[in-house]
Design a protein around this motif. Structure first.
Motif, PDB file in Angstrom:
ATOM      1  N   ASN A 149      86.456  16.796 -47.501  1.00  0.00           N
ATOM      2  CA  ASN A 149      87.066  17.952 -46.841  1.00  0.00           C
ATOM      3  C   ASN A 149      86.405  19.241 -47.317  1.00  0.00           C
ATOM      4  O   ASN A 149      87.071  20.200 -47.701  1.00  0.00           O
ATOM      5  CB  ASN A 149      88.575  17.981 -47.120  1.00  0.00           C
ATOM      6  N   THR A 150      85.095  19.247 -47.291  1.00  0.00           N
ATOM      7  CA  THR A 150      84.332  20.422 -47.692  1.00  0.00           C
ATOM      8  C   THR A 150      83.812  21.143 -46.459  1.00  0.00           C
ATOM      9  O   THR A 150      83.283  20.514 -45.539  1.00  0.00           O
ATOM     10  CB  THR A 150      83.141  20.019 -48.582  1.00  0.00           C
ATOM     11  N   SER A 151      83.956  22.440 -46.429  1.00  0.00           N
ATOM     12  CA  SER A 151      83.585  23.215 -45.251  1.00  0.00           C
ATOM     13  C   SER A 151      82.077  23.252 -45.035  1.00  0.00           C
ATOM     14  O   SER A 151      81.302  23.495 -45.962  1.00  0.00           O
ATOM     15  CB  SER A 151      84.098  24.653 -45.383  1.00  0.00           C
ATOM     16  N   HIS A 152      81.690  22.991 -43.784  1.00  0.00           N
ATOM     17  CA  HIS A 152      80.324  23.215 -43.314  1.00  0.00           C
ATOM     18  C   HIS A 152      80.415  23.942 -41.969  1.00  0.00           C
ATOM     19  O   HIS A 152      79.708  23.609 -41.021  1.00  0.00           O
ATOM     20  CB  HIS A 152      79.573  21.889 -43.169  1.00  0.00           C
ATOM     21  N   PHE A 153      81.290  24.924 -41.922  1.00  0.00           N
ATOM     22  CA  PHE A 153      81.591  25.609 -40.667  1.00  0.00           C
ATOM     23  C   PHE A 153      80.342  26.234 -40.059  1.00  0.00           C
ATOM     24  O   PHE A 153      79.529  26.852 -40.743  1.00  0.00           O
ATOM     25  CB  PHE A 153      82.634  26.698 -40.900  1.00  0.00           C
ATOM     26  N   ASN A 154      80.216  26.049 -38.749  1.00  0.00           N
ATOM     27  CA  ASN A 154      79.150  26.683 -37.981  1.00  0.00           C
ATOM     28  C   ASN A 154      79.737  27.099 -36.641  1.00  0.00           C
ATOM     29  O   ASN A 154      80.337  26.274 -35.946  1.00  0.00           O
ATOM     30  CB  ASN A 154      77.977  25.711 -37.779  1.00  0.00           C
ATOM     31  N   LEU A 155      79.598  28.364 -36.287  1.00  0.00           N
ATOM     32  CA  LEU A 155      80.239  28.895 -35.090  1.00  0.00           C
ATOM     33  C   LEU A 155      79.813  28.161 -33.829  1.00  0.00           C
ATOM     34  O   LEU A 155      80.585  28.052 -32.875  1.00  0.00           O
ATOM     35  CB  LEU A 155      79.925  30.390 -34.958  1.00  0.00           C
ATOM     36  N   PHE A 156      78.590  27.610 -33.823  1.00  0.00           N
ATOM     37  CA  PHE A 156      78.070  26.987 -32.610  1.00  0.00           C
ATOM     38  C   PHE A 156      78.250  25.471 -32.581  1.00  0.00           C
ATOM     39  O   PHE A 156      78.461  24.894 -31.515  1.00  0.00           O
ATOM     40  CB  PHE A 156      76.587  27.332 -32.444  1.00  0.00           C
ATOM     41  N   PHE A 157      78.160  24.811 -33.735  1.00  0.00           N
ATOM     42  CA  PHE A 157      78.117  23.355 -33.716  1.00  0.00           C
ATOM     43  C   PHE A 157      79.182  22.669 -34.577  1.00  0.00           C
ATOM     44  O   PHE A 157      79.361  21.458 -34.470  1.00  0.00           O
ATOM     45  CB  PHE A 157      76.723  22.879 -34.151  1.00  0.00           C
ATOM     46  N   ARG A 158      79.877  23.400 -35.435  1.00  0.00           N
ATOM     47  CA  ARG A 158      80.969  22.822 -36.233  1.00  0.00           C
ATOM     48  C   ARG A 158      82.131  23.816 -36.246  1.00  0.00           C
ATOM     49  O   ARG A 158      82.537  24.300 -37.292  1.00  0.00           O
ATOM     50  CB  ARG A 158      80.508  22.502 -37.658  1.00  0.00           C
ATOM     51  N   ASN A 159      82.637  24.106 -35.070  1.00  0.00           N
ATOM     52  CA  ASN A 159      83.698  25.095 -34.947  1.00  0.00           C
ATOM     53  C   ASN A 159      85.048  24.422 -34.710  1.00  0.00           C
ATOM     54  O   ASN A 159      85.175  23.197 -34.781  1.00  0.00           O
ATOM     55  CB  ASN A 159      83.365  26.092 -33.832  1.00  0.00           C
ATOM     56  N   CYS A 160      86.052  25.223 -34.409  1.00  0.00           N
ATOM     57  CA  CYS A 160      87.402  24.684 -34.217  1.00  0.00           C
ATOM     58  C   CYS A 160      87.477  23.741 -33.021  1.00  0.00           C
ATOM     59  O   CYS A 160      88.233  22.755 -33.038  1.00  0.00           O
ATOM     60  CB  CYS A 160      88.400  25.826 -34.057  1.00  0.00           C
ATOM     61  N   ALA A 161      86.702  24.020 -31.969  1.00  0.00           N
ATOM     62  CA  ALA A 161      86.713  23.152 -30.791  1.00  0.00           C
ATOM     63  C   ALA A 161      86.048  21.814 -31.091  1.00  0.00           C
ATOM     64  O   ALA A 161      86.494  20.765 -30.602  1.00  0.00           O
ATOM     65  CB  ALA A 161      86.016  23.845 -29.624  1.00  0.00           C
ATOM     66  N   ASN A 162      84.971  21.824 -31.881  1.00  0.00           N
ATOM     67  CA  ASN A 162      84.351  20.565 -32.303  1.00  0.00           C
ATOM     68  C   ASN A 162      85.331  19.725 -33.112  1.00  0.00           C
ATOM     69  O   ASN A 162      85.383  18.497 -32.979  1.00  0.00           O
ATOM     70  CB  ASN A 162      83.103  20.832 -33.142  1.00  0.00           C
ATOM     71  N   PHE A 163      86.112  20.392 -33.958  1.00  0.00           N
ATOM     72  CA  PHE A 163      87.119  19.678 -34.748  1.00  0.00           C
ATOM     73  C   PHE A 163      88.155  19.027 -33.834  1.00  0.00           C
ATOM     74  O   PHE A 163      88.493  17.846 -33.995  1.00  0.00           O
ATOM     75  CB  PHE A 163      87.794  20.643 -35.718  1.00  0.00           C
TER      76      PHE A 163
END
Length: 323
Positions: A149-163
């Protein structure tokens, strides 16, 4: 799934909104660990956030996520920014201090943690509910509790919608997919909702139901409609007019794409979730309108906070005519 409207300065420049997952039979043992709900509990909201404690996802019980209080009867009838800030910080100190610790430089810590609680003060949400089984819920709990559960947030490819895409596809494989035309291949909250809605129409066993969670009335600026990528370009004068002047052919193509494959609007007849009346948003979407009148009683209740007193209005609903 919750499709949440954009708000504020970021929402002005990026009108794609936010996506989150609401599970009515899964609850939070902690913000980073899931469990099955006990009788009387109303479920949990899961989502991916940017720069909150270094986690990829966090879980918050439904009522605090929406209203920053533990008890539905403490939800204010209307709110302003100061009240919301106090309610959020009060909840943070009681339940999220390990993830969002005190900041010695500020009375209330800065950051995106405010998106974890009290979201209904800032925006309206549309819900899309489908059936799940105990076995599916148990498998999801095990999967989330065991994985990194470590963040690798990316606005384009790992965002809330991808989740949200990943969670829905865990229950119903291939239900949600990207739109390479209307969203340039990016996963957006609206595309996730559009995909789920389309898939459910072909699979009636999912029993798709919709609901609306209104923005709490008050002086806080109202949220704005959710747009997709191409839709935001076509509908926004600040983007489409310069583009039309410089590249009229490209602009015409974008308009054609929007009208052909980019339009989707939540059902305007969706049931409205009322937290002091409905056990969960899902129950709101299944109940029929009562033919009996509804009596409303409002009581002013002071709530102590670290920054002083916040006054809320406790609202009670009763059916069946006059007492």
């Amino acid at each position: 799934m919750l499709l949440e409207e954009p708000y504020g300065e970021f929402g002005f420049f990026n009108p794609t909104g936010h996506a989150a997952i609401y599970l009515s039979d899964v609850c939070a043992e902690t913000p980073t660990r899931l469990r099955r709900c006990q009788p009387g509990e109303t479920g949990v909201v899961l989502s991916r956030y940017h720069a909150v404690g270094g986690y990829d996802w966090l879980a918050v019980p439904l009522i605090p996520y929406l209203y920053a209080v533990d008890d539905p009867e403490q939800i204010p009838e209307s709110a302003d920014q100061k009240m919301v800030l106090r309610l959020r910080d009060r909840y943070r100190r009681h339940h999220l201090a390990d993830i969002v610790p005190d900041d010695p430089k500020h009375e209330i810590p800065k950051g995106d943690w405010t998106q974890l609680v009290g979201e209904s003060y800032d925006r309206r949400m549309y819900g899309f509910a489908v059936k799940t089984t105990e076995e599916q819920d148990g498998a999801l709990i095990a999967e989330f509790n065991d994985r990194d559960n470590t963040s690798h947030f990316n606005l384009f490819f790992r965002n809330c919608a991808n989740f949200s895409e990943g969670v829905i596809n865990f229950y119903y494989p291939h239900a949600i997919h990207r739109n390479f035309i209307a969203d340039a291949g990016l996963m957006t909250p609206k595309q996730a909702a559009r995909s789920l809605n389309s898939y459910a129409k072909k699979h009636p066993e999912m029993d798709l139901r919709t609901f609306v969670i209104p923005q709490v009335p008050g002086s806080i600026r109202r949220s704005t409609p959710v747009d997709g990528v191409v839709e935001s370009l076509v509908k926004s004068k600040k983007y489409v007019l310069p583009l039309a002047f410089l590249h009229p052919v490209v602009t015409g193509t974008l308009v054609a794409v929007y009208w052909g494959d980019g339009r989707f609007h939540p059902d305007p007849k969706s049931a409205v979730f009322e937290p002091t009346r409905d056990e969960t948003p899902v129950s709101a979407s299944t109940q029929t309108a009562s033919s009996q009148p509804v009596n409303i009683t409002a009581t002013v209740v002071p709530v102590s906070t670290t920054s002083g007193e916040a006054t809320i209005v406790r609202t009670t609903y009763q059916t069946g005519g006059q007492n």
